[in-house]
Motif scaffolding. Structure first.
Motif, PDB file in Angstrom:
ATOM      1  N   ARG A  80      39.322  34.698  38.675  1.00  0.00           N
ATOM      2  CA  ARG A  80      38.183  35.150  39.470  1.00  0.00           C
ATOM      3  C   ARG A  80      37.669  34.040  40.389  1.00  0.00           C
ATOM      4  O   ARG A  80      37.732  32.862  40.060  1.00  0.00           O
ATOM      5  CB  ARG A  80      37.062  35.625  38.552  1.00  0.00           C
TER       6      ARG A  80
ATOM      7  N   GLU B 255      44.890  39.283  40.223  1.00  0.00           N
ATOM      8  CA  GLU B 255      45.653  39.529  38.998  1.00  0.00           C
ATOM      9  C   GLU B 255      47.098  39.051  39.169  1.00  0.00           C
ATOM     10  O   GLU B 255      47.673  39.136  40.253  1.00  0.00           O
ATOM     11  CB  GLU B 255      45.627  41.019  38.662  1.00  0.00           C
TER      12      GLU B 255
ATOM     13  N   ARG C 254      43.256  37.331  30.040  1.00  0.00           N
ATOM     14  CA  ARG C 254      44.572  37.964  29.987  1.00  0.00           C
ATOM     15  C   ARG C 254      44.483  39.202  29.102  1.00  0.00           C
ATOM     16  O   ARG C 254      44.071  39.126  27.941  1.00  0.00           O
ATOM     17  CB  ARG C 254      45.620  36.999  29.438  1.00  0.00           C
TER      18      ARG C 254
ATOM     19  N   VAL D 222      48.451  40.990  31.810  1.00  0.00           N
ATOM     20  CA  VAL D 222      47.925  40.735  33.156  1.00  0.00           C
ATOM     21  C   VAL D 222      46.885  39.625  33.076  1.00  0.00           C
ATOM     22  O   VAL D 222      45.902  39.731  32.335  1.00  0.00           O
ATOM     23  CB  VAL D 222      47.286  42.003  33.763  1.00  0.00           C
ATOM     24  N   ARG D 223      47.120  38.556  33.807  1.00  0.00           N
ATOM     25  CA  ARG D 223      46.169  37.444  33.851  1.00  0.00           C
ATOM     26  C   ARG D 223      45.281  37.607  35.080  1.00  0.00           C
ATOM     27  O   ARG D 223      45.772  37.778  36.195  1.00  0.00           O
ATOM     28  CB  ARG D 223      46.899  36.103  33.922  1.00  0.00           C
ATOM     29  N   THR D 224      43.989  37.573  34.883  1.00  0.00           N
ATOM     30  CA  THR D 224      43.022  37.748  35.967  1.00  0.00           C
ATOM     31  C   THR D 224      42.287  36.442  36.207  1.00  0.00           C
ATOM     32  O   THR D 224      41.706  35.872  35.295  1.00  0.00           O
ATOM     33  CB  THR D 224      42.002  38.853  35.626  1.00  0.00           C
TER      34      THR D 224
ATOM     35  N   SER E 161      50.909  39.291  37.005  1.00  0.00           N
ATOM     36  CA  SER E 161      51.633  39.886  35.883  1.00  0.00           C
ATOM     37  C   SER E 161      53.129  39.665  36.077  1.00  0.00           C
ATOM     38  O   SER E 161      53.609  39.512  37.205  1.00  0.00           O
ATOM     39  CB  SER E 161      51.331  41.382  35.756  1.00  0.00           C
TER      40      SER E 161
ATOM     41  N   ALA F 288      38.614  38.931  42.416  1.00  0.00           N
ATOM     42  CA  ALA F 288      39.553  38.803  41.299  1.00  0.00           C
ATOM     43  C   ALA F 288      40.973  38.902  41.842  1.00  0.00           C
ATOM     44  O   ALA F 288      41.245  39.683  42.765  1.00  0.00           O
ATOM     45  CB  ALA F 288      39.304  39.889  40.260  1.00  0.00           C
TER      46      ALA F 288
END
Length: 221
Positions: free
Chosen positions: A71, A90, A63, A67-69, A92, A88
């Motif tokens: 994968r 994302e 994060r 924004v949390r990514t 948000s 990935a």
């Protein structure tokens, strides 16, 4: 929350890889050799791309700046008959819509194969999360820049059409005939495809094919 419809073994078996759409747009014969005949040969470019994807997919969720990514999300769409993995995705905001980011080793291309692959991921995410995905991004390692891609009606129509064509080709075990083109020089399986030799068979092979055709016509079958 990911919405998971009941498993249907037949439907699951018919799913085609998201990556096959990109292969098809590059060359339908290449797509068939890989996904129908199971022929693959790695070269420097494909190895570089594989390592890039493995590095991105294998990363942990993080994060940054709200924004949390996540994968390596496994993708599936029963509506479009697709399966794959997102490099990935994302999230948000309070009600985050999935935002796919596909990583590529080179630079932006003149054709739309990369955009179609990204759009296919977006269609899968929409079905899985029950939320619209209006936009995504392509990150090119060579330029180190993101290219924002609108998942608009035109791109969706192209993607769904290509997905249907790929599914039909793979389900029918069809391999298109070879056709020599400039892109063949960049194909890792050009030696197995042999477009220059097979596009115009030697005279003896053409004569034999003609003789066989004449005999078949003569039998009345």
């Amino acid at each position: 929350m990911i919405l998971s419809p009941p498993l249907d073994p037949a439907a699951e078996e018919a799913l085609v890889p998201v990556s096959a759409l990109q292969h098809y747009l590059f060359c339908p014969r290449q797509c068939a050799l890989i996904h129908v005949e199971r022929i693959w040969q790695e070269d420097g470019a494909t190895a570089e791309g594989r390592i890039l994807h493995e590095r991105v997919d294998g990363g942990r969720p993080d994060r940054k700046r709200g924004v949390r990514t996540v994968r390596g999300i496994v993708l599936r769409s029963l509506v479009y008959g697709l399966a794959g993995k997102a490099d990935a995705v994302e999230f948000s905001g309070d009600a985050p819509a999935p935002y796919p980011v596909e990583y590529k080793r080179g630079r932006p291309k003149a054709h739309r194969a990369d955009e179609v692959q990204l759009c296919a991921q977006a269609l899968c995410l929409e079905e899985m999360f029950g939320q619209p995905v209006p936009e995504g991004a392509l990150y090119y390692a060579q330029t180190r820049k993101r290219e924002i891609v609108a998942i608009d009606a035109e791109l969706r129509a192209l993607t769904t059409r290509i997905a249907a064509e790929v599914r039909a080709m793979i389900a029918g075990n069809v391999t298109p005939p070879p056709h020599m083109m400039p892109a063949c020089k960049r194909c890792s399986i050009a030696d197995q495809c042999r477009p220059k030799r097979l596009e115009k068979p030697p005279a003896v092979q053409r004569w034999l094919a003609g003789q066989l055709a004449d005999r078949t016509e003569g039998t009345g079958d």
